[in-house]
Write a protein that holds these residues in place. Structure first.
Motif, mmCIF file in Angstrom:
data_model
loop_
_atom_site.group_PDB
_atom_site.id
_atom_site.type_symbol
_atom_site.label_atom_id
_atom_site.label_comp_id
_atom_site.label_asym_id
_atom_site.label_seq_id
_atom_site.Cartn_x
_atom_site.Cartn_y
_atom_site.Cartn_z
ATOM 1 N N GLY A 1 -36.414 48.283 -19.974
ATOM 2 C CA GLY A 1 -36.034 47.867 -18.668
ATOM 3 C C GLY A 1 -35.036 48.683 -18.051
ATOM 4 N N MET A 2 -34.448 48.240 -16.960
ATOM 5 C CA MET A 2 -33.297 48.781 -16.524
ATOM 6 C C MET A 2 -32.052 47.894 -16.682
ATOM 7 N N LYS A 3 -30.894 48.850 -16.658
ATOM 8 C CA LYS A 3 -29.705 48.019 -16.596
ATOM 9 C C LYS A 3 -29.455 47.487 -15.071
ATOM 10 N N LEU A 4 -28.616 46.394 -15.243
ATOM 11 C CA LEU A 4 -28.398 45.903 -13.746
ATOM 12 C C LEU A 4 -27.661 46.735 -12.972
ATOM 13 N N ARG A 5 -26.632 47.465 -13.307
ATOM 14 C CA ARG A 5 -25.918 48.400 -12.517
ATOM 15 C C ARG A 5 -26.692 49.412 -12.002
ATOM 16 N N ASN A 6 -27.882 49.764 -12.712
ATOM 17 C CA ASN A 6 -28.860 50.857 -12.028
ATOM 18 C C ASN A 6 -29.727 50.210 -11.169
ATOM 19 N N ARG B 1 -31.202 43.945 -3.145
ATOM 20 C CA ARG B 1 -29.896 43.158 -3.980
ATOM 21 C C ARG B 1 -29.651 41.818 -3.249
ATOM 22 N N ALA B 2 -30.168 41.617 -2.123
ATOM 23 C CA ALA B 2 -29.900 40.279 -1.679
ATOM 24 C C ALA B 2 -30.969 39.085 -2.090
ATOM 25 N N GLN B 3 -32.037 39.549 -2.500
ATOM 26 C CA GLN B 3 -33.100 38.774 -3.153
ATOM 27 C C GLN B 3 -32.575 38.514 -4.623
ATOM 28 N N LEU B 4 -32.084 39.542 -5.255
ATOM 29 C CA LEU B 4 -31.587 39.082 -6.616
ATOM 30 C C LEU B 4 -30.457 38.548 -6.556
ATOM 31 N N GLU C 1 -33.583 37.902 -14.830
ATOM 32 C CA GLU C 1 -34.910 38.771 -15.282
ATOM 33 C C GLU C 1 -36.031 38.430 -14.671
ATOM 34 N N GLN C 2 -36.382 37.374 -14.227
ATOM 35 C CA GLN C 2 -37.494 36.913 -13.729
ATOM 36 C C GLN C 2 -37.461 37.277 -11.905
ATOM 37 N N VAL C 3 -36.590 37.296 -11.398
ATOM 38 C CA VAL C 3 -36.414 37.760 -10.074
ATOM 39 C C VAL C 3 -36.450 39.391 -10.011
ATOM 40 N N SER C 4 -35.720 40.002 -10.830
ATOM 41 C CA SER C 4 -35.731 41.417 -10.982
ATOM 42 C C SER C 4 -37.075 41.851 -11.140
ATOM 43 N N GLN C 5 -37.928 41.237 -12.087
ATOM 44 C CA GLN C 5 -39.429 41.714 -12.440
ATOM 45 C C GLN C 5 -40.039 41.611 -11.023
ATOM 46 N N ARG C 6 -39.915 40.661 -10.234
ATOM 47 C CA ARG C 6 -40.902 40.294 -8.925
ATOM 48 C C ARG C 6 -40.204 41.373 -7.878
ATOM 49 N N VAL C 7 -39.156 41.632 -7.842
ATOM 50 C CA VAL C 7 -38.552 42.688 -6.854
ATOM 51 C C VAL C 7 -39.030 43.981 -7.477
ATOM 52 N N ALA C 8 -38.771 44.204 -8.497
ATOM 53 C CA ALA C 8 -39.429 45.773 -9.115
ATOM 54 C C ALA C 8 -40.835 45.847 -8.894
ATOM 55 N N ALA C 9 -41.639 44.837 -9.033
ATOM 56 C CA ALA C 9 -42.825 45.043 -8.913
ATOM 57 C C ALA C 9 -43.513 45.495 -7.355
ATOM 58 N N ARG C 10 -42.549 44.918 -6.465
ATOM 59 C CA ARG C 10 -43.040 45.432 -5.012
ATOM 60 C C ARG C 10 -41.862 46.699 -4.654
ATOM 61 N N SER C 11 -41.586 47.398 -5.752
ATOM 62 C CA SER C 11 -40.522 48.562 -5.419
ATOM 63 C C SER C 11 -41.422 49.892 -5.372
ATOM 64 N N GLY C 12 -42.550 49.774 -5.830
ATOM 65 C CA GLY C 12 -43.456 50.983 -5.940
ATOM 66 C C GLY C 12 -42.986 51.867 -7.116
ATOM 67 N N GLY C 13 -42.182 51.183 -8.159
ATOM 68 C CA GLY C 13 -42.092 52.004 -9.252
ATOM 69 C C GLY C 13 -40.471 52.825 -9.410
ATOM 70 N N ARG C 14 -39.942 52.193 -8.036
ATOM 71 C CA ARG C 14 -38.397 52.820 -8.125
ATOM 72 C C ARG C 14 -37.609 52.049 -8.965
ATOM 73 N N LEU C 15 -37.963 50.739 -9.067
ATOM 74 C CA LEU C 15 -36.949 49.544 -9.762
ATOM 75 C C LEU C 15 -37.780 49.196 -11.204
ATOM 76 N N GLU C 16 -37.231 48.560 -12.021
ATOM 77 C CA GLU C 16 -37.732 47.986 -13.299
ATOM 78 C C GLU C 16 -36.990 46.729 -13.401
ATOM 79 N N ARG C 17 -37.615 45.829 -14.371
ATOM 80 C CA ARG C 17 -36.918 44.437 -14.598
ATOM 81 C C ARG C 17 -35.664 44.768 -15.604
ATOM 82 N N VAL C 18 -34.776 43.901 -15.032
ATOM 83 C CA VAL C 18 -33.653 43.736 -15.652
ATOM 84 C C VAL C 18 -33.783 42.588 -16.993
ATOM 85 N N PRO C 19 -33.626 43.230 -18.195
ATOM 86 C CA PRO C 19 -33.766 42.245 -19.388
ATOM 87 C C PRO C 19 -32.410 41.444 -19.515
#
Length: 88
Positions: free
Chosen positions: A4-9, A19-22, A52-70
Motif C-alpha cells: 500500500g501507500m503511506k498516508l503522507r504520500n 483529501r476531503a473524502q478521506l 484504510e477502507q476509505v482510501s481504498q475506495r478513493v484509490a480505486a477511482r484514481s486511475g492508479g495514481r493512489l493506493e490504499r493506505v494500510p
C-alpha cells in the motif's frame, strides 16, 4: 513491510477533493490527517480501519495514481491487527 501507500504520500498525490473524502473519517479535519501522516499523532484502531477502507475506495477511482493506505502504518501498535485480513 506492508502493501500500500503511506498516508503522507497519499495526501501528497491526492487532489483536494480526494483529501476531503478521506478527511470525512476524522470529522473533516485534513490537518488531523497530516498529524497522523507526520506521526505526531496516531489513529485509533477504528479510525485506522476506516482510513484504510476509505482510501481504498478513493484509490480505486484514481486511475492508479493512489493506493490504499494500510491501517498498520497508522497506529502506535500495529501488532493489534495481526491475523486480521483486509477486505477487498
Amino acid at each position: 513491510m506492508y502493501a500500500g501507500m503511506k498516508l503522507r504520500n497519499f495526501l501528497r498525490h491526492a487532489t483536494k477533493r480526494e483529501r476531503a473524502q478521506l478527511a470525512s473519517v476524522c470529522n473533516n479535519s485534513i490537518a488531523y490527517l497530516y498529524q497522523i501522516a507526520g506521526q505526531h499523532r496516531h489513529a485509533s484502531p477504528q479510525m485506522a480501519t476506516r482510513i484504510e477502507q476509505v482510501s481504498q475506495r478513493v484509490a480505486a477511482r484514481s486511475g492508479g495514481r493512489l493506493e490504499r493506505v494500510p491501517r498498520k502504518g497508522l497506529v502506535r501498535h500495529p501488532e493489534i491487527f495481526s491475523g486480521m485480513h483486509t477486505e477487498g
